[in-house]
Design an enzyme around this catalytic site. Sequence first.
Site, PDB file in Angstrom:
ATOM      1  N   ARG A  88       0.837  -1.208   0.000  1.00 13.83           N
ATOM      2  CA  ARG A  88       0.000   0.000   0.000  1.00 13.83           C
ATOM      3  C   ARG A  88       0.867   1.251   0.000  1.00 13.83           C
ATOM      4  O   ARG A  88       2.058   1.178   0.304  1.00 13.83           O
ATOM      5  CB  ARG A  88      -0.865   0.004   1.266  1.00 13.83           C
ATOM      6  N   HIS A 113      -1.240  -3.549  -4.088  1.00 15.11           N
ATOM      7  CA  HIS A 113      -0.695  -4.547  -5.010  1.00 15.11           C
ATOM      8  C   HIS A 113      -0.871  -4.187  -6.492  1.00 15.11           C
ATOM      9  O   HIS A 113      -1.271  -5.035  -7.304  1.00 15.11           O
ATOM     10  CB  HIS A 113      -1.338  -5.913  -4.744  1.00 15.11           C
ATOM     11  N   HIS A 187       2.601 -14.004  -4.656  1.00 15.28           N
ATOM     12  CA  HIS A 187       1.656 -14.054  -3.550  1.00 15.28           C
ATOM     13  C   HIS A 187       1.112 -15.468  -3.331  1.00 15.28           C
ATOM     14  O   HIS A 187      -0.094 -15.654  -3.097  1.00 15.28           O
ATOM     15  CB  HIS A 187       0.517 -13.065  -3.829  1.00 15.28           C
ATOM     16  N   TYR A 189       0.072 -18.783  -1.437  1.00 12.83           N
ATOM     17  CA  TYR A 189      -0.414 -19.084  -0.085  1.00 12.83           C
ATOM     18  C   TYR A 189      -0.053 -20.536   0.216  1.00 12.83           C
ATOM     19  O   TYR A 189      -0.563 -21.445  -0.429  1.00 12.83           O
ATOM     20  CB  TYR A 189      -1.936 -18.965  -0.020  1.00 12.83           C
ATOM     21  N   ASP A 259       0.765  -9.476   9.353  1.00  7.39           N
ATOM     22  CA  ASP A 259       0.686  -8.930   7.988  1.00  7.39           C
ATOM     23  C   ASP A 259       1.745  -7.833   7.957  1.00  7.39           C
ATOM     24  O   ASP A 259       1.435  -6.659   7.810  1.00  7.39           O
ATOM     25  CB  ASP A 259      -0.725  -8.393   7.726  1.00  7.39           C
ATOM     26  N   GLN A 292       7.400  -9.943   3.403  1.00  7.85           N
ATOM     27  CA  GLN A 292       6.069  -9.644   3.930  1.00  7.85           C
ATOM     28  C   GLN A 292       5.435 -10.981   4.304  1.00  7.85           C
ATOM     29  O   GLN A 292       5.249 -11.846   3.449  1.00  7.85           O
ATOM     30  CB  GLN A 292       5.227  -8.919   2.869  1.00  7.85           C
ATOM     31  N   GLU A 320       6.078 -13.239   1.081  1.00  8.60           N
ATOM     32  CA  GLU A 320       6.245 -12.372  -0.084  1.00  8.60           C
ATOM     33  C   GLU A 320       7.598 -11.651  -0.013  1.00  8.60           C
ATOM     34  O   GLU A 320       7.762 -10.720   0.761  1.00  8.60           O
ATOM     35  CB  GLU A 320       5.107 -11.346  -0.125  1.00  8.60           C
TER      36      GLU A 320
HETATM   37  C1  BGC Z   1      -1.380  -7.878   2.243  1.00  5.72           C
HETATM   38  C2  BGC Z   1      -2.681  -8.055   2.991  1.00  5.72           C
HETATM   39  C3  BGC Z   1      -3.783  -8.334   1.991  1.00  5.72           C
HETATM   40  C4  BGC Z   1      -3.399  -9.570   1.233  1.00  5.72           C
HETATM   41  C5  BGC Z   1      -4.381 -10.045   0.202  1.00  5.72           C
HETATM   42  C6  BGC Z   1      -1.116  -9.159   1.540  1.00  5.72           C
HETATM   43  O1  BGC Z   1       0.086  -9.085   0.863  1.00  5.72           O
HETATM   44  O2  BGC Z   1      -0.313  -7.551   3.084  1.00  5.72           O
HETATM   45  O3  BGC Z   1      -2.960  -6.932   3.774  1.00  5.72           O
HETATM   46  O4  BGC Z   1      -5.007  -8.499   2.631  1.00  5.72           O
HETATM   47  O5  BGC Z   1      -2.163  -9.377   0.622  1.00  5.72           O
HETATM   48  O6  BGC Z   1      -4.896  -9.070  -0.571  1.00  5.72           O
END
Ligand code: BGC
Length: 356
Positions: A88, A113, A187, A189, A259, A292, A320
């Site tokens: 952000r 993002h 990203h 998971y 986060d 991250q 991340e």
């Molecule tokens: C962010 C989160 C976000 C997520 C999915 C992460 O990389 O830090 O705050 O909710 O991505 O959008």
Amino acid sequence: MTPILESKRFGETPEGEEITLFTLSLGNKISISFMNYGATWTHLFIPDKNGNLEDVVLGFDDLKGYLHQEYLDNYCYLGSTVGRVAGRFSGNQFSIDGKTYHLPKNQGGIHLHGGMEGWDKKIWIAQPFETDDSSGVTFFYKSPDGEENYPGTVEAWVTYTLDASGSFEISYKAITDKKTIVNPTNHAYFNLSGDFSKNIEDHEFWVDAEHYLPVNVNSLPTGEIAHVAGTPFDFRRPSLIEAHLHQQNDQLKLANGIDHCFVLNPSEKSAILHHPKSGRTLTLSTTAPGLQVYTGNYLNGSFKGKGNSPFDKRAAICLETQYFPDAPTHAEFPTILLLPGEVFKSRTVFAFSVEE
Ligand code: BGC
């Protein structure tokens, strides 16, 4: 043994573009898939201590899932390539040489993002390759000047490579024709149990970081580079994630869990995620200065993923690798400026093993 590269049709976009799924595999050791839509990492099959291969990354069985309205309404970048800039921006803006660029707000009044249609929703050009001891695919995307209001035409390459030892590398390269900012990441998971109905609190985590970046109510770094000692962000010894997430701590409350960006020590290994029950272990090495860590705090079961499973809160953890979020606002953070003539480069290697 050189990893095998196969490809098949994964689906079609509403505009009629065919999307391809690429799979890299090495016998019964590993199989990894990704597609040219968003240069998205879709599958990762690795064995547990009994040799059972299971998929350990969240995603969908086909392209349709990634385009489904229920997912788009609860969008969370499953396996996406995130760009131009991960994270952000305070005030949804940044400045270069006195000129301010205002960024579109795509998530809860915040630019996140890469914006409304980031690199995660672009169709990349795929170039498969094979060397003596590795196979992979390079994805290319040309991001036009002014896209999401970022200056400069950026040419970006994301390369996924599996080598003969089973190590998987994601590397990024980018160039620009005007001064701009770039900070891509992946990203994915992870849930090493292979069972997405279980949460990741029973995973052990270690990260080579003495510092992390505290955030404010908008999940933006405050600018402080805080020591992890005495906080739930102290993963300098491998420990169960559960023990960290259940501490009373304002930072955990603000972010609904972890986060946060960890400031990595420059070293050979940066983080290890281990699932004691299955033995599955992921060892991450990176050239990026930050990690991250996101413990799936906002997953809420609102859509169904692979195998028809809903992904609930903490069903996975994202690791991340990147530069620090909101870097343009904080002069003390490593810069994410990219100048014409320069080449942005970053690499992350994931090695997988079975440990007791
Ligand atoms: C962010 C989160 C976000 C997520 C999915 C992460 O990389 O830090 O705050 O909710 O991505 O959008």
